[in-house]
Design a protein around this motif. Structure first.
Motif, mmCIF file in Angstrom:
data_model
loop_
_atom_site.group_PDB
_atom_site.id
_atom_site.type_symbol
_atom_site.label_atom_id
_atom_site.label_comp_id
_atom_site.label_asym_id
_atom_site.label_seq_id
_atom_site.Cartn_x
_atom_site.Cartn_y
_atom_site.Cartn_z
ATOM 1 N N UNK A 189 0.869 -1.217 0.020
ATOM 2 C CA UNK A 189 -0.051 -0.032 0.101
ATOM 3 C C UNK A 189 0.873 1.043 0.094
ATOM 4 N N UNK A 190 1.888 1.234 0.497
ATOM 5 C CA UNK A 190 2.870 2.205 0.650
ATOM 6 C C UNK A 190 3.474 2.747 -0.529
ATOM 7 N N UNK A 191 3.536 1.545 -1.353
ATOM 8 C CA UNK A 191 4.309 1.831 -2.937
ATOM 9 C C UNK A 191 3.315 2.919 -3.780
ATOM 10 N N UNK A 192 1.993 2.738 -3.429
ATOM 11 C CA UNK A 192 1.097 3.551 -4.145
ATOM 12 C C UNK A 192 0.522 4.531 -3.486
ATOM 13 N N UNK A 193 0.939 5.161 -2.331
ATOM 14 C CA UNK A 193 0.401 5.945 -1.356
ATOM 15 C C UNK A 193 0.474 7.463 -2.153
ATOM 16 N N UNK A 194 -0.482 8.047 -2.342
ATOM 17 C CA UNK A 194 -0.926 9.412 -2.815
ATOM 18 C C UNK A 194 -0.956 10.574 -1.903
ATOM 19 N N UNK A 195 -1.899 10.076 -0.831
ATOM 20 C CA UNK A 195 -2.291 11.115 0.005
ATOM 21 C C UNK A 195 -0.983 11.002 1.149
ATOM 22 N N UNK A 196 -1.112 12.128 2.045
ATOM 23 C CA UNK A 196 0.190 12.328 3.010
ATOM 24 C C UNK A 196 -0.111 11.282 4.322
ATOM 25 N N UNK A 197 -1.184 10.938 4.507
ATOM 26 C CA UNK A 197 -1.414 10.050 5.673
ATOM 27 C C UNK A 197 -2.543 9.077 5.134
ATOM 28 N N UNK A 198 -2.157 7.328 5.398
ATOM 29 C CA UNK A 198 -2.916 6.474 4.959
ATOM 30 C C UNK A 198 -3.315 5.828 6.084
ATOM 31 N N UNK A 199 -4.678 5.505 6.532
ATOM 32 C CA UNK A 199 -4.832 4.772 7.748
ATOM 33 C C UNK A 199 -5.512 3.433 7.135
ATOM 34 N N UNK A 200 -4.713 2.490 7.360
ATOM 35 C CA UNK A 200 -5.259 1.045 6.894
ATOM 36 C C UNK A 200 -5.864 0.649 8.252
ATOM 37 N N UNK A 201 -7.297 0.184 8.002
ATOM 38 C CA UNK A 201 -8.235 -0.376 9.112
ATOM 39 C C UNK A 201 -7.944 -2.002 9.227
ATOM 40 N N UNK A 202 -7.697 -2.555 7.977
ATOM 41 C CA UNK A 202 -7.204 -4.060 7.664
ATOM 42 C C UNK A 202 -8.655 -4.627 8.347
ATOM 43 N N UNK A 203 -8.996 -5.881 7.989
ATOM 44 C CA UNK A 203 -9.955 -6.435 8.365
ATOM 45 C C UNK A 203 -10.011 -8.114 8.516
ATOM 46 N N UNK A 204 -10.586 -8.923 8.820
ATOM 47 C CA UNK A 204 -10.819 -10.082 9.048
ATOM 48 C C UNK A 204 -12.196 -10.560 8.775
ATOM 49 N N UNK A 205 -12.154 -11.635 7.847
ATOM 50 C CA UNK A 205 -13.585 -12.050 7.665
ATOM 51 C C UNK A 205 -14.727 -11.131 7.380
#
Length: 171
Positions: free
Chosen positions: A151-167
């Motif tokens: 995700x960092x490789x395509x990061x455009x905005x200054x901050x990215x918040x990855x919530x991630x998920x399960x099921x």
């Protein structure tokens, strides 16, 4: 780029994720009990450490890696994101920051073991449960770390918040 792995206490899944990111733990196998217990900060932080952003090291690409225990707060990460954006806008800081939530990787044995060990100080039961839970969750933690790096490789905005998920459930 700055990576901040976060979870409830910052001492279990975030410690493992940081170590995986920094190549201190393997990606191709489940680590041993000894490897898990010798991971920096694993099962060593307490409630007073919550909210503290802990430097874990620099990765192979020169990115800084941190961890954060956020407790039960649902507003800490959005607040932190807004503060980072404000600082970037006001002081022209160009460092991109990626916050990755490790909570979805936490297994029931990790939760129970962490409570017994960190809160009740019953290590004789809590630590074995933590190790078992960490080994159960390990492949998923590796997947989240790899997803975070991608995700960092395509990061455009200054901050990215990855919530991630399960099921399909987002935390």
């Amino acid at each position: 780029m700055i990576f901040i792995y976060n979870c409830y206490g910052g001492t279990h899944s975030s410690s493992l994720a940081s170590a995986i990111h920094l190549n201190k733990l393997p990606q191709d196998r489940i680590p041993t009990k000894s490897e898990i217990l010798n991971t920096d900060y694993f099962n060593k932080l307490s409630c007073k450490d919550m909210g503290r952003i802990i430097y874990r090291g620099m990765d192979e690409e020169g990115n800084k890696v941190f961890s954060l225990g956020r407790g039960t707060s649902r507003v800490l990460l959005p607040c932190l994101k807004n503060l980072i954006v404000l600082l970037q806008q006001e002081w022209n800081v160009n460092e991109k920051i990626l916050l990755s939530n490790m909570t979805p990787t936490v297994t029931l044995p990790m939760t129970v073991g962490g409570f017994l060990s960190r809160r009740l100080r019953i290590d004789s039961i809590g630590v074995p449960l933590l190790v078992m839970g960490a080994q159960q969750a390990y492949k998923e933690i590796v997947e989240v770390v790899n997803f975070t790096k991608e995700s960092a490789k395509t990061l455009q905005e200054p901050v990215l918040l990855l919530l991630n998920s399960r099921n399909g459930r987002t935390y």
